[in-house]
Design an enzyme around this catalytic site. Sequence first.
Site, PDB file in Angstrom:
ATOM      1  N   GLU A 121      46.429  24.279  -0.212  1.00 54.88           N
ATOM      2  CA  GLU A 121      46.119  22.913   0.297  1.00 54.88           C
ATOM      3  C   GLU A 121      45.548  21.836  -0.811  1.00 54.88           C
ATOM      4  O   GLU A 121      44.657  22.230  -1.472  1.00 54.88           O
ATOM      5  CB  GLU A 121      45.122  23.184   1.398  1.00 54.88           C
ATOM      6  CG  GLU A 121      44.737  22.026   2.127  1.00 54.88           C
ATOM      7  CD  GLU A 121      45.752  21.172   2.854  1.00 54.88           C
ATOM      8  OE1 GLU A 121      46.550  20.735   2.247  1.00 54.88           O
ATOM      9  OE2 GLU A 121      45.611  20.737   4.071  1.00 54.88           O
ATOM     10  N   ASP A 122      45.706  20.575  -0.602  1.00 51.54           N
ATOM     11  CA  ASP A 122      45.714  19.517  -1.437  1.00 51.54           C
ATOM     12  C   ASP A 122      44.054  19.301  -1.322  1.00 51.54           C
ATOM     13  O   ASP A 122      43.177  19.124  -2.126  1.00 51.54           O
ATOM     14  CB  ASP A 122      46.394  18.383  -1.354  1.00 51.54           C
ATOM     15  CG  ASP A 122      46.660  17.958   0.124  1.00 51.54           C
ATOM     16  OD1 ASP A 122      45.876  18.433   1.020  1.00 51.54           O
ATOM     17  OD2 ASP A 122      47.358  16.930   0.453  1.00 51.54           O
ATOM     18  N   LYS A 158      53.108  17.305   2.427  1.00 51.59           N
ATOM     19  CA  LYS A 158      53.570  17.186   1.168  1.00 51.59           C
ATOM     20  C   LYS A 158      52.502  17.091  -0.027  1.00 51.59           C
ATOM     21  O   LYS A 158      52.885  17.102  -1.181  1.00 51.59           O
ATOM     22  CB  LYS A 158      54.512  15.869   1.108  1.00 51.59           C
ATOM     23  CG  LYS A 158      55.372  15.632   2.090  1.00 51.59           C
ATOM     24  CD  LYS A 158      56.002  13.695   2.032  1.00 51.59           C
ATOM     25  CE  LYS A 158      56.932  13.691   3.100  1.00 51.59           C
ATOM     26  NZ  LYS A 158      57.222  12.562   3.094  1.00 51.59           N
ATOM     27  N   GLY A 159      51.216  16.846   0.616  1.00 52.66           N
ATOM     28  CA  GLY A 159      50.223  16.529  -0.535  1.00 52.66           C
ATOM     29  C   GLY A 159      50.051  17.621  -1.775  1.00 52.66           C
ATOM     30  O   GLY A 159      49.326  17.247  -2.555  1.00 52.66           O
ATOM     31  N   ARG A 161      51.350   8.902  -4.958  1.00 53.40           N
ATOM     32  CA  ARG A 161      51.510  10.322  -5.059  1.00 53.40           C
ATOM     33  C   ARG A 161      51.779  10.807  -6.450  1.00 53.40           C
ATOM     34  O   ARG A 161      51.398  11.879  -6.954  1.00 53.40           O
ATOM     35  CB  ARG A 161      52.588  11.018  -4.248  1.00 53.40           C
ATOM     36  CG  ARG A 161      52.651  11.150  -2.634  1.00 53.40           C
ATOM     37  CD  ARG A 161      53.416  11.962  -2.079  1.00 53.40           C
ATOM     38  NE  ARG A 161      53.740  11.590  -0.519  1.00 53.40           N
ATOM     39  CZ  ARG A 161      52.903  12.453   0.216  1.00 53.40           C
ATOM     40  NH1 ARG A 161      51.850  13.222  -0.105  1.00 53.40           N
ATOM     41  NH2 ARG A 161      53.232  12.128   1.506  1.00 53.40           N
ATOM     42  N   LYS A 184      35.790  18.339   0.925  1.00 49.05           N
ATOM     43  CA  LYS A 184      34.954  17.148   1.293  1.00 49.05           C
ATOM     44  C   LYS A 184      34.328  17.706   2.375  1.00 49.05           C
ATOM     45  O   LYS A 184      34.342  17.688   3.537  1.00 49.05           O
ATOM     46  CB  LYS A 184      35.753  15.968   1.975  1.00 49.05           C
ATOM     47  CG  LYS A 184      36.321  14.771   1.193  1.00 49.05           C
ATOM     48  CD  LYS A 184      36.739  13.759   2.030  1.00 49.05           C
ATOM     49  CE  LYS A 184      37.992  13.288   1.453  1.00 49.05           C
ATOM     50  NZ  LYS A 184      38.410  12.116   2.253  1.00 49.05           N
ATOM     51  N   ASP A 232      48.596  10.911  -0.883  1.00 47.01           N
ATOM     52  CA  ASP A 232      49.305   9.390  -0.781  1.00 47.01           C
ATOM     53  C   ASP A 232      48.310   8.658   0.247  1.00 47.01           C
ATOM     54  O   ASP A 232      47.396   9.287   0.747  1.00 47.01           O
ATOM     55  CB  ASP A 232      50.736   9.775  -0.044  1.00 47.01           C
ATOM     56  CG  ASP A 232      50.334   9.890   1.494  1.00 47.01           C
ATOM     57  OD1 ASP A 232      49.692  10.882   1.930  1.00 47.01           O
ATOM     58  OD2 ASP A 232      50.931   9.307   2.497  1.00 47.01           O
ATOM     59  N   PHE A 284      38.025   8.183   0.162  1.00 47.81           N
ATOM     60  CA  PHE A 284      39.492   8.409   0.472  1.00 47.81           C
ATOM     61  C   PHE A 284      40.122   8.254  -0.972  1.00 47.81           C
ATOM     62  O   PHE A 284      40.002   7.424  -1.622  1.00 47.81           O
ATOM     63  CB  PHE A 284      40.059   7.413   1.221  1.00 47.81           C
ATOM     64  CG  PHE A 284      41.556   7.741   1.812  1.00 47.81           C
ATOM     65  CD1 PHE A 284      41.883   8.519   2.848  1.00 47.81           C
ATOM     66  CD2 PHE A 284      42.527   6.970   0.997  1.00 47.81           C
ATOM     67  CE1 PHE A 284      43.102   8.921   3.077  1.00 47.81           C
ATOM     68  CE2 PHE A 284      44.115   7.457   1.464  1.00 47.81           C
ATOM     69  CZ  PHE A 284      44.111   8.424   2.432  1.00 47.81           C
ATOM     70  N   VAL A 285      40.855   9.307  -1.328  1.00 51.24           N
ATOM     71  CA  VAL A 285      41.710   9.622  -2.529  1.00 51.24           C
ATOM     72  C   VAL A 285      42.980   9.664  -2.577  1.00 51.24           C
ATOM     73  O   VAL A 285      43.537  10.246  -1.599  1.00 51.24           O
ATOM     74  CB  VAL A 285      40.788  10.865  -3.356  1.00 51.24           C
ATOM     75  CG1 VAL A 285      39.397  10.756  -3.632  1.00 51.24           C
ATOM     76  CG2 VAL A 285      41.138  12.085  -2.584  1.00 51.24           C
ATOM     77  N   ASP A 304      39.545  18.216   4.723  1.00 48.30           N
ATOM     78  CA  ASP A 304      38.737  17.263   5.039  1.00 48.30           C
ATOM     79  C   ASP A 304      37.797  17.579   6.410  1.00 48.30           C
ATOM     80  O   ASP A 304      36.783  18.485   6.254  1.00 48.30           O
ATOM     81  CB  ASP A 304      39.464  16.095   5.321  1.00 48.30           C
ATOM     82  CG  ASP A 304      38.830  14.855   5.828  1.00 48.30           C
ATOM     83  OD1 ASP A 304      37.571  14.707   5.268  1.00 48.30           O
ATOM     84  OD2 ASP A 304      39.434  13.902   6.183  1.00 48.30           O
TER      85      ASP A 304
HETATM   86  P1  5GP Z   1      41.753  17.780   7.843  1.00 46.78           P
HETATM   87  O1  5GP Z   1      42.607  18.446   8.747  1.00 46.78           O
HETATM   88  O2  5GP Z   1      41.074  18.686   7.001  1.00 46.78           O
HETATM   89  O3  5GP Z   1      40.964  16.855   7.929  1.00 46.78           O
HETATM   90  O4  5GP Z   1      42.742  17.120   6.615  1.00 46.78           O
HETATM   91  C1  5GP Z   1      43.600  17.550   5.691  1.00 46.78           C
HETATM   92  C2  5GP Z   1      44.547  17.026   5.425  1.00 46.78           C
HETATM   93  O5  5GP Z   1      44.195  14.981   5.739  1.00 46.78           O
HETATM   94  C3  5GP Z   1      44.970  16.857   4.031  1.00 46.78           C
HETATM   95  O6  5GP Z   1      45.977  17.657   3.954  1.00 46.78           O
HETATM   96  C4  5GP Z   1      45.544  15.268   3.574  1.00 46.78           C
HETATM   97  O7  5GP Z   1      46.651  15.245   4.031  1.00 46.78           O
HETATM   98  C5  5GP Z   1      44.568  14.413   4.493  1.00 46.78           C
HETATM   99  N1  5GP Z   1      43.157  13.854   4.055  1.00 46.78           N
HETATM  100  C6  5GP Z   1      42.055  14.091   4.099  1.00 46.78           C
HETATM  101  N2  5GP Z   1      41.619  13.559   3.259  1.00 46.78           N
HETATM  102  C7  5GP Z   1      42.241  12.792   2.490  1.00 46.78           C
HETATM  103  C8  5GP Z   1      42.021  11.886   1.464  1.00 46.78           C
HETATM  104  O8  5GP Z   1      41.141  11.673   0.965  1.00 46.78           O
HETATM  105  N3  5GP Z   1      43.044  11.327   0.688  1.00 46.78           N
HETATM  106  C9  5GP Z   1      44.485  11.669   1.095  1.00 46.78           C
HETATM  107  N4  5GP Z   1      45.470  11.071   0.711  1.00 46.78           N
HETATM  108  N5  5GP Z   1      44.615  12.454   2.232  1.00 46.78           N
HETATM  109  C10 5GP Z   1      43.698  13.089   2.726  1.00 46.78           C
END
Ligand code: 5GP
Length: 175
Positions: A97-98, A41-42, A163, A129, A157, A150-151, A101
């Site tokens: 993508e939001d 949803k992000g 959100r 990140k 969210d 963490f944002v 990470d």
């Molecule tokens: P990844 O698979 O790259 O580790 O994570 C991607 C997903 O993790 C993002 O789409 C998001 O939903 C969540 N995520 C990663 N870092 C953050 C953050 O700082 N804040 C929030 N709210 N979600 C995050």
Amino acid sequence: MATTLSVLISAEEIQKRVAELGAQIVRDYPEGPLHLVCILKGSFIFMADLVRAIDRPVKMDFISVSSYGKEKTSSGEVRLNKDLDMSIEGGNVLVIEDIVDTGVTLTYLMHVLSQRRPRTIRIAALLDKPSRRMRPVKVDYRGFEIADEFVVGYGLDYAEDYRQLKDICILGGVE
Ligand code: 5GP
């Protein structure tokens, strides 16, 4: 401990950067349909703003995956909750993508979507990140690079809260 919110990227900075990304996307994709794939949803607010900055025909679709539950760290597992409604075969696909990470989510999704034989597939991520990366991910359009914080806000969210914030904020005081 009380939770705190401190603005990391203001609504004005976000709008300016999203407009730049939209203009760059218009320049890079000269013609033919463009399929935007929003990762729920992000990314819903980023998608809504970005699509209005892309002055050319686009199709929009939505996909939902989960790797984070109520936790702030990734479980390392990704599940497909909702698939696309449309075929992407032969299309120019831009995945929205939001935040990138660890890279686990996009690695999984790019693998799944690539098997559907799109003509091209690229990634637009509002936030990145890089210090947390576990899997290499090529981000073609990046809004902002941020540190390991963490944002929340602008679609992002924590346990489904925050959100609707207009700014992107660092959430403190939550373990
Ligand atoms: P990844 O698979 O790259 O580790 O994570 C991607 C997903 O993790 C993002 O789409 C998001 O939903 C969540 N995520 C990663 N870092 C953050 C953050 O700082 N804040 C929030 N709210 N979600 C995050």
